[in-house]
Structures are given as structure tokens and as C-alpha cells.
Design an enzyme around this catalytic site. Structure first.
Site, PDB file in Angstrom:
ATOM      1  N   CYS A  10       0.718  -1.198  -0.061  1.00 54.78           N
ATOM      2  CA  CYS A  10       0.136   0.080   0.009  1.00 54.78           C
ATOM      3  C   CYS A  10       0.890   1.264  -0.143  1.00 54.78           C
ATOM      4  O   CYS A  10       1.942   1.280   0.748  1.00 54.78           O
ATOM      5  CB  CYS A  10      -0.734   0.078   1.202  1.00 54.78           C
ATOM      6  SG  CYS A  10      -1.934  -1.359   1.378  1.00 54.78           S
ATOM      7  N   ARG A  60       5.386   0.079  -5.951  1.00 53.91           N
ATOM      8  CA  ARG A  60       5.344  -0.708  -4.521  1.00 53.91           C
ATOM      9  C   ARG A  60       4.390  -2.005  -4.680  1.00 53.91           C
ATOM     10  O   ARG A  60       4.452  -2.815  -4.086  1.00 53.91           O
ATOM     11  CB  ARG A  60       4.967   0.187  -3.428  1.00 53.91           C
ATOM     12  CG  ARG A  60       5.947   1.206  -3.059  1.00 53.91           C
ATOM     13  CD  ARG A  60       5.166   2.359  -2.179  1.00 53.91           C
ATOM     14  NE  ARG A  60       4.755   1.871  -0.913  1.00 53.91           N
ATOM     15  CZ  ARG A  60       5.479   1.855   0.370  1.00 53.91           C
ATOM     16  NH1 ARG A  60       6.664   2.508   0.161  1.00 53.91           N
ATOM     17  NH2 ARG A  60       5.177   1.485   1.298  1.00 53.91           N
ATOM     18  N   TRP A 120      -3.089  -2.703  -1.464  1.00 51.07           N
ATOM     19  CA  TRP A 120      -2.557  -4.053  -1.759  1.00 51.07           C
ATOM     20  C   TRP A 120      -3.259  -4.860  -0.763  1.00 51.07           C
ATOM     21  O   TRP A 120      -3.188  -4.877   0.414  1.00 51.07           O
ATOM     22  CB  TRP A 120      -0.881  -4.138  -1.495  1.00 51.07           C
ATOM     23  CG  TRP A 120      -0.290  -5.608  -1.765  1.00 51.07           C
ATOM     24  CD1 TRP A 120       0.093  -5.699  -3.281  1.00 51.07           C
ATOM     25  CD2 TRP A 120       0.018  -6.786  -0.880  1.00 51.07           C
ATOM     26  NE1 TRP A 120       0.435  -7.325  -2.918  1.00 51.07           N
ATOM     27  CE2 TRP A 120       0.419  -7.758  -1.812  1.00 51.07           C
ATOM     28  CE3 TRP A 120      -0.213  -6.681   0.333  1.00 51.07           C
ATOM     29  CZ2 TRP A 120       0.695  -8.717  -1.264  1.00 51.07           C
ATOM     30  CZ3 TRP A 120       0.113  -8.092   0.816  1.00 51.07           C
ATOM     31  CH2 TRP A 120       0.780  -9.219   0.234  1.00 51.07           C
ATOM     32  N   ASN A 163      -2.247   2.132   5.728  1.00 53.62           N
ATOM     33  CA  ASN A 163      -1.097   0.986   5.582  1.00 53.62           C
ATOM     34  C   ASN A 163      -1.113   0.164   6.530  1.00 53.62           C
ATOM     35  O   ASN A 163      -0.789   0.881   7.717  1.00 53.62           O
ATOM     36  CB  ASN A 163       0.045   1.573   5.120  1.00 53.62           C
ATOM     37  CG  ASN A 163       0.030   2.175   3.670  1.00 53.62           C
ATOM     38  OD1 ASN A 163      -0.933   2.567   2.836  1.00 53.62           O
ATOM     39  ND2 ASN A 163       1.075   2.958   3.178  1.00 53.62           N
ATOM     40  N   GLY A 164      -1.068  -1.212   6.412  1.00 55.53           N
ATOM     41  CA  GLY A 164      -0.817  -1.941   7.751  1.00 55.53           C
ATOM     42  C   GLY A 164      -1.770  -2.844   8.126  1.00 55.53           C
ATOM     43  O   GLY A 164      -2.853  -3.003   6.876  1.00 55.53           O
ATOM     44  N   GLU A 176      18.172 -17.235  -6.710  1.00 56.58           N
ATOM     45  CA  GLU A 176      17.932 -16.027  -6.798  1.00 56.58           C
ATOM     46  C   GLU A 176      17.451 -15.842  -8.476  1.00 56.58           C
ATOM     47  O   GLU A 176      16.326 -15.437  -8.713  1.00 56.58           O
ATOM     48  CB  GLU A 176      19.093 -14.969  -6.676  1.00 56.58           C
ATOM     49  CG  GLU A 176      18.976 -13.744  -7.034  1.00 56.58           C
ATOM     50  CD  GLU A 176      17.767 -12.796  -6.554  1.00 56.58           C
ATOM     51  OE1 GLU A 176      17.079 -13.416  -5.503  1.00 56.58           O
ATOM     52  OE2 GLU A 176      17.416 -11.815  -7.076  1.00 56.58           O
ATOM     53  N   LYS A 201      13.727 -14.877  -9.615  1.00 55.89           N
ATOM     54  CA  LYS A 201      13.562 -13.710 -10.658  1.00 55.89           C
ATOM     55  C   LYS A 201      12.673 -14.255 -11.464  1.00 55.89           C
ATOM     56  O   LYS A 201      11.364 -13.625 -11.898  1.00 55.89           O
ATOM     57  CB  LYS A 201      14.824 -13.471 -11.183  1.00 55.89           C
ATOM     58  CG  LYS A 201      15.792 -12.504 -10.469  1.00 55.89           C
ATOM     59  CD  LYS A 201      15.473 -10.998 -10.200  1.00 55.89           C
ATOM     60  CE  LYS A 201      14.602 -11.085  -8.935  1.00 55.89           C
ATOM     61  NZ  LYS A 201      15.097 -10.845  -7.622  1.00 55.89           N
ATOM     62  N   GLU A 246       9.207 -14.499 -10.064  1.00 56.28           N
ATOM     63  CA  GLU A 246       8.394 -13.112  -9.640  1.00 56.28           C
ATOM     64  C   GLU A 246       7.616 -12.414 -10.966  1.00 56.28           C
ATOM     65  O   GLU A 246       6.701 -12.030 -10.870  1.00 56.28           O
ATOM     66  CB  GLU A 246       9.409 -12.308  -9.315  1.00 56.28           C
ATOM     67  CG  GLU A 246       9.727 -12.672  -7.817  1.00 56.28           C
ATOM     68  CD  GLU A 246      10.901 -11.790  -7.247  1.00 56.28           C
ATOM     69  OE1 GLU A 246      10.654 -11.268  -6.102  1.00 56.28           O
ATOM     70  OE2 GLU A 246      11.917 -11.392  -7.937  1.00 56.28           O
ATOM     71  N   HIS A 283      18.555 -36.052  -5.260  1.00 57.55           N
ATOM     72  CA  HIS A 283      17.875 -36.542  -4.143  1.00 57.55           C
ATOM     73  C   HIS A 283      16.334 -36.168  -4.387  1.00 57.55           C
ATOM     74  O   HIS A 283      15.678 -35.951  -3.396  1.00 57.55           O
ATOM     75  CB  HIS A 283      18.238 -36.057  -2.887  1.00 57.55           C
ATOM     76  CG  HIS A 283      19.807 -36.445  -2.608  1.00 57.55           C
ATOM     77  ND1 HIS A 283      19.854 -37.751  -2.486  1.00 57.55           N
ATOM     78  CD2 HIS A 283      20.817 -35.867  -2.748  1.00 57.55           C
ATOM     79  CE1 HIS A 283      21.155 -37.927  -2.198  1.00 57.55           C
ATOM     80  NE2 HIS A 283      21.857 -36.786  -2.401  1.00 57.55           N
ATOM     81  N   LYS A 297       6.756  -4.014  -3.489  1.00 58.06           N
ATOM     82  CA  LYS A 297       8.277  -3.831  -3.309  1.00 58.06           C
ATOM     83  C   LYS A 297       8.414  -3.493  -1.880  1.00 58.06           C
ATOM     84  O   LYS A 297       9.706  -4.144  -1.507  1.00 58.06           O
ATOM     85  CB  LYS A 297       8.287  -2.536  -4.137  1.00 58.06           C
ATOM     86  CG  LYS A 297       9.796  -2.080  -4.403  1.00 58.06           C
ATOM     87  CD  LYS A 297      10.661  -2.922  -5.213  1.00 58.06           C
ATOM     88  CE  LYS A 297      11.843  -2.666  -5.038  1.00 58.06           C
ATOM     89  NZ  LYS A 297      12.655  -3.581  -5.552  1.00 58.06           N
TER      90      LYS A 297
HETATM   91  C1  G6P Z   1       9.508  -8.049  -1.399  1.00 58.57           C
HETATM   92  C2  G6P Z   1      10.271  -7.684  -2.614  1.00 58.57           C
HETATM   93  C3  G6P Z   1      11.327  -8.664  -2.833  1.00 58.57           C
HETATM   94  C4  G6P Z   1      12.623  -8.302  -1.744  1.00 58.57           C
HETATM   95  C5  G6P Z   1      11.698  -8.722  -0.442  1.00 58.57           C
HETATM   96  C6  G6P Z   1      12.642  -8.249   0.784  1.00 58.57           C
HETATM   97  O1  G6P Z   1       9.053  -9.794  -1.545  1.00 58.57           O
HETATM   98  O2  G6P Z   1       9.186  -7.995  -3.878  1.00 58.57           O
HETATM   99  O3  G6P Z   1      11.965  -8.154  -4.193  1.00 58.57           O
HETATM  100  O4  G6P Z   1      13.752  -9.013  -1.818  1.00 58.57           O
HETATM  101  O5  G6P Z   1      10.525  -7.862  -0.332  1.00 58.57           O
HETATM  102  O6  G6P Z   1      12.678  -6.714   0.732  1.00 58.57           O
HETATM  103  P1  G6P Z   1      13.628  -5.943   1.450  1.00 58.57           P
HETATM  104  O7  G6P Z   1      13.399  -4.442   1.061  1.00 58.57           O
HETATM  105  O8  G6P Z   1      13.636  -6.162   2.864  1.00 58.57           O
HETATM  106  O9  G6P Z   1      14.998  -6.382   1.007  1.00 58.57           O
END
Ligand code: G6P
Length: 616
Positions: free
Chosen positions: A2, A27, A75, A101-102, A489, A493, A496, A512, A611
Site C-alpha cells: 500500500c 510498490r 495491496w 497502510n498496515g 535467486e 526472478k 516473480e 535426491h 516492493k
Molecule cells: C519483497 C520484494 C523482494 C524483496 C523482499 C525483501 O518481497 O518484492 O524483491 O527481496 O520483499 O525486501 P527488502 O526490502 O527487505 O529487501
């Protein structure tokens, strides 16, 4: 997650609000809304499911006048994305509006008690109880809006950043925060105030900001000094800070997406991150946090890294770097698990919290827990002045500039760079790293941005080779040693932004379980660089080949073994094993990007993701 934007001043608020919401789009959100008090003193509220453009469409031709207003991108947590559940929420009388927000954890009991008092609820959200509760207190005790908000918040359990406006008080706006970020921008001579969940929407108007702290309530009135009280009603002196940021970094600069711009900016970002920290001529690293806390860090008996998502993957690389160079045992924990696990923290343990946004609720809570148990917390953060940067004892900023694409790229390489600098500097202080090794790694690290640039030159090759994989349903990523976290990672990616299921695995573990998935339909990305485990990965690649898997291999320049077996090959320049993640992650970022673009997806704002994850 949010986003909030608010404005009170002398300009028309609507353009400021819409402009601000667009700056917060990164975000992640699924509906949007705004409330304005018009010239003739009426509270007008507009809401829409979807994007900010849908909200603007909704408000088209309606009265959007007024110099006081607030807006929100939601969100969804409680209740589906819809116009009804979108913020602002309106009180029973229709005179108060609130954005939040929250999460309000005790909303069910508050809602039930308000229903008994005759209040009716329109939405499924937890937020709506707040606006009703504030109105109830305001009417029952005949108090000011500020006081009603403050009292209401003493009844609430949970996290919040809120803004409230009252049609009966068209010259003021009240905001408050607990565990959810809120920044206030102070415009010209107190004539105007801007307010947002992060500084991005504020920067183009003013650089003078106040970061609201937990359990503080703020009153903004045109032409008056800002007033802040805590929940116990003590006055708090606003600490005005000057923020420095370059607006250019929040533009796409000709790239089709922020994510691509951010991938391509990595050589410069890593240079920026190392600036002033690597003294190239002297082959030396200076990290002020290590200088200032030398005793504590040199004598640390254990390091615990807490983080989420991509930052957690950077932590896994950090573990290997620190264990190798400093000989200190390192545990890497998901912050969300750590905070509820009653973890063992001994005297002499140091906690490293890694976060791009500096606002991740779980990481923030993990820091609070660690500090309450006596640990010193070192932060590795990108967003300057963020909650985590302020909640840690010490730390190092990664300085890669605002990251807008939801899928983290340049922040990851920035985090790995800082972890490398940290391990090198501490290893040297401890004497666990010989001068020769230290100087060799420092010299090579200094070359990494140029080598990253070379990797980026293969972008069109990666775009081409990714074509056959556009519509596959699964992917496997394999790596070992320093490149096992890179495999995780790479898979993250792809998941996501392309919504293709992908698993990252340590290459030797494949037999395994995941090997059962391999057939001629399964692409397997193998990171097979020329390091000590090369021969082992080679055997794993043969096992994939024997089962007709499609191999996309990431190899070192000059490789002629894996290259002969693989279906597609991406080469990267030779480097030291411990620095290789800084290069090997880039082709995987590009692979995910090109697949997602070809699938026609919203790369910068993938569905369901946020984000800045400010709820747990
Ligand atoms: C969200 C974002 C990710 C990020 C994670 C941790 O899931 O989409 O890209 O890695 O939060 O966020 P931070 O800001 O704590 O690195």
C-alpha cells in the site's frame, strides 16, 4: 505494498496526489482511491479497482477541486481488490475519511463493539474500523480530530500508517504511524505539507522531511508549525532532515522498463557502492561501521543474518564470504521465522539485517527482537533514513539509488558488494585473511564493474536464446558453492516476473528429488564456472543430459567442455569464486526479464507482489 500520498497547502491537491501515486506504483497494488475537501467544503471520495489510471478515469468530470487531499494505493490483505474495499474509508456520518497502510489485528472485536453501538460497515477491510472508531470517540467525547485519533490508536493492536481528514476541519490533516513508514515533506514556510509512505513522491517538491516515528500522531495545519504528540500525549520535537536524492533515478531513461534500466545500471551502482570504501591505490577497504565497532565485530562468536526474499539470498552469499574470510560461524535466517522462534542469542553474537527497502515488517521485528535480547544489529540497507536504517545500531548503506522494479536486481548486487567489503575488512582485522589473499580479492573486486559491463554485452544473445522457453511451465536452476544462492535467486526472478514455476537447487542435491522432474520439456539452468567445483557440476550436467533435459549453461569465457554438452551457452569473464555471484546473477536476471517481456507481462509490477512489504 500500500502507498499513501497526502497534501495540504495552497496548490490544487489532485495533481499532486495522482503524480505521487504514480511514483509509488512500483510498490505494487491492486486498487486506488483519493479524498479531497473541495473549495465549497465538501468531502469528495473517488475509488477504483485497478491502476491509478482507472482512478483518474473514475474521477474524470467530477469535482476534484481542493487544496487538501489524500490518496492511496491498496495491496489487498483483508477483502478482495475492489472499489468498496479500496481506501479512503468513510465514517458513518460521511464526514471523516481515512487511508491506512498496515494491518489492524484486533479489528474483529472493535468492529463488533461498534456494531453494537449502531455503526454499519460497508467493506471487508480491517481499516474501516479505524475511521468509525475515530468518529465514535470524536462525537462521544466532543474532542478535536487530533485527540480522537490519538485515543483511538491506544485501542488498536497492529501496524499502521494513517491519514485522516475531517470535512468539518478543512484546514487540517492528521497522520500517525506504528511499524508502517510515513514521511512528511515540509514545503515553503509551513504553507504546505506533503506526506507519503516513502520520500519518492515528495522529493520533487521539497527536500525538507520529517520521518514520523512509531506511536506518533502529527497535526498539519496550513501556515502553522507541524505539531507532533506521542500516544501518551507528550509533545515531540519534529526532527527536520534534509534528504538528498537524484530525481533522475526514478525515471526510466529510455529503457522500456525500470527493471531493465536497473539491471544495466549495476556496474555504476557497484562502483558507487565501493566509492570511498575501496582505497584502490592502497589496496585497502575502509568501512566506518567496522572501524567504529572493531572490538565487537572482531570478537563476535557468531553472526546471524536476518532478511527476506532476495535480501535473504544475498545473506546466503554473505555467510560463505564471512565464514571463508573471517572464520566466524554464520546462520542465515528468514526474518519471519526468526522473530517467532525464540532464537538463541548469546552475548557476543552480532546480527546483520539486510533489506533493500528498509521497511520490511518481518525484518524490522527481527531486529527489535535481537536488540531486546542484547545483540548488536548491523544493517545493510538501501533506502536512506528508512525504518530499518534507523532501528539498527550501526550499518552500511549500499547506495545503489531507488530501486523501482519490484523484482530486486541492483539492490542484490549492492548487498553482495557490501557483504564482500564487510568480510574482507573484518577478515583482515581479525588476521584470518592473509595480506596476499586480501589484496588479490580487493584488486579483483575493483575490476568487477568492468566485468559486469562485459556480461551485459551478452543481453541480446540472452534475449535470443530465451525465445524457445517463453511458454514452458517449469524451470530448474542449479549451482554450487557461491553460486548455489545465485541459482535460488535466478529461480526467484523467473517466478516473480514471468509466473513460471522455477526451483533453485544445489546441483548435487538434484539427484535426491528434482531429477525425477527432468525430461525433454524441462529447461535446466546450470551455473558451471571454472572453480573448484567445476568437475562436480559437470557430472550433474551429464546427469541432466542423460535424461534429455534442456541445458542452459553459464560458463567461464574459454570453456570448451560444458559448452559442448549444453543446448545454449552464456559466457561470463573469469573471476575469483567468491566474487562470481556478482557476475553470474546478471544473465539470470536478463533471462527472467526477456521471458516475462515476451509473455506480455507487467515486468515492473508483477501481479500480487509488493516492493515494500510493510505487513507481516
Ligand atoms: C519483497 C520484494 C523482494 C524483496 C523482499 C525483501 O518481497 O518484492 O524483491 O527481496 O520483499 O525486501 P527488502 O526490502 O527487505 O529487501
Amino acid at each position: 505494498m500500500c502507498g499513501i500520498v497526502g497534501y495540504i497547502g495552497y496548490k490544487e491537491a489532485f495533481p499532486v496526489l495522482m503524480n505521487g501515486l504514480r511514483r509509488l506504483e512500483y510498490r505494487g497494488y491492486d486498487s486506488a482511491g483519493c479524498a479531497l475537501i473541495s473549495q465549497d467544503g465538501k468531502l469528495n471520495v473517488y475509488k477504483a479497482k485497478g491502476k491509478v489510471a482507472d482512478l483518474e478515469q473514475e474521477a474524470l468530470g467530477q469535482d476534484v477541486s481542493g487544496t487538501l487531499g489524500m490518496s492511496h494505493t491498496r495491496w489487498a490483505t483483508h477483502g478482495e481488490p475492489s472499489a468498496v474495499n479500496a481506501h479512503p474509508h468513510i465514517s458513518q456520518s460521511g464526514r471523516l475519511a481515512l487511508v491506512h497502510n498496515g494491518i489492524i489485528e484486533n479489528y474483529v472485536s472493535i468492529r463488533e463493539s461498534l456494531i453494537k453501538k449502531g455503526y454499519e460497515f460497508k467493506s471487508e477491510t480491517d481499516t474501516e474500523v479505524l475511521v468509525q472508531l475515530i468518529e465514535y470517540i470524536k462525537n462521544t467525547y466532543r474532542t478535536s480530530l487530533l485527540k480522537a485519533v490519538r485515543i483511538a490508536l491506544t485501542k488498536v493492536i497492529g501496524a499502521y500508517a494513517i491519514v485522516v481528514v475531517d470535512q468539518d476541519h478543512p484546514h487540517e490533516m492528521v497522520a500517525a504511524r506504528k511499524s508502517s513508514p510515513l514521511v512528511i515533506g515540509i514545503g515553503e514556510e509551513n504553507k504546505e505539507f506533503f506526506l507519503a509512505s516513502d520520500a519518492t513522491p515528495i522529493m520533487e517538491y521539497t527536500r525538507k522531511v520529517v520521518y514520523v516515528n512509531d506511536e506518533e500522531v502529527v497535526l498539519m495545519k496550513r501556515g502553522e508549525e507541524i505539531k507532533i504528540v506521542n500516544l501518551a500525549n507528550d509533545n515531540v520535537n519534529p526532527e527536520i532532515q534534509q534528504i538528498e536524492a537524484d530525481m533522475g533515478v526514478v525515471e526510466k531513461d529510455g529503457y522500456p522498463h525500470f527493471m531493465l534500466k536497473e539491471i544495466f545500471s549495476q556496474p555504476d551502482c557497484v562502483r558507487e557502492c565501493m566509492r570511498g570504501r575501496i582505497l584502490a591505490k592502497e589496496k585497502r577497504i575502509v568501512l566506518s561501521a567496522i572501524v567504529n565497532h572493531k572490538e565487537l565485530l572482531v570478537n563476535a562468536s557468531r553472526i546471524i543474518i536476518v532478511a527476506c526474499g532476495t535480501s535473504w539470498h544475498a545473506g546466503l552469499i554473505g555467510k560463505q564470504l564471512i565464514e571463508q574470510m573471517c572464520r566466524i560461524p554464520v546462520d542465515v535466517e528468514y526474518a519471519s521465522e526468526f522473530r517467532y522462534r525464540n532464537p538463541v542469542i548469546n552475548k557476543g553474537d552480532v546480527v546483520i539485517a539486510i533489506s533493500q527497502s528498509g521497511e520490511t515488517a518481518d525484518t524490522l521485528a527481527a531486529i527489535g527482537l535481537a536488540r531486546s535480547m542484547g545483540a548488536t544489529v548491523f544493517g545493510i540497507v538501501n533506502a536512506v533514513g528508512s525504518s530499518i536504517a534507523r532501528a539498527t545500531d550501526t550499518g552500511t548503506y549500499i547506495h545503489v539509488g531507488p530501486e523501482i522494479g519490484v523484482a530486486s536486481t541492483k539492490a542484490f548486487t549492492g548487498q553482495v558488494t557490501v557483504l564482500t567489503l564487510f568480510a574482507l575488512a573484518l577478515g583482515r582485522e581479525k588476521g584470518t585473511l592473509s595480506r596476499e589473499e586480501y589484496e588479490e580479492i580487493v584488486a579483483e573486486l575493483y575490476q568487477i564493474p568492468d566485468k559486469m559491463q562485459k556480461v551485459l554485452e551478452s543481453a541480446s544473445h540472452i534475449e535470443e536464446l530465451s525465445k524457445p522457453y517463453t511458454y514452458v511451465r517449469n524451470f530448474i536452476y542449479l549451482g554450487r558453492g557461491f553460486n548455489y544462492p545465485v541459482a535460488l535467486e535466478g529461480a526467484l526472478k523467473l517466478k516473480e516476473i514471468s509466473y513460471i514455476h522455477a526451483e533453485g537447487y544445489p546441483a548435487a542435491e538434484m539427484k535426491h528429488g528434482p531429477i525425477a522432474l527432468i525430461d525433454s520439456e524441462m529447461p535446466v539452468v546450470c551455473i558451471a564456472l571454472h572453480h573448484q567445483l567445476y568437475q562436480k557440476v559437470l557430472s550433474n550436467i551429464q546427469e541432466v543430459k542423460a535424461r534429455n533435459g534442456k541445458i542452459i549453461a553459464l560458463v567461464t569465457e574459454g570453456d570448451d567442455t560444458v559448452s559442448k554438452i549444453a543446448d545454449s551457452v552464456i559466457t561470463i569473464p573469469a573471476t575469483l569464486s567468491c566474487l562470481s555471484p556478482l557476475l553470474s546473477c546478471i544473465p539470470l536476471q536478463l533471462l527472467a526479464y526477456y521471458v516475462a517481456v515476451r509473455r506480455g507481462l507487467n515486468v515492473d509490477q508483477p501481479r500480487n507482489l509488493a516492493k515494500s512489504v510493510t505487513v507481516e
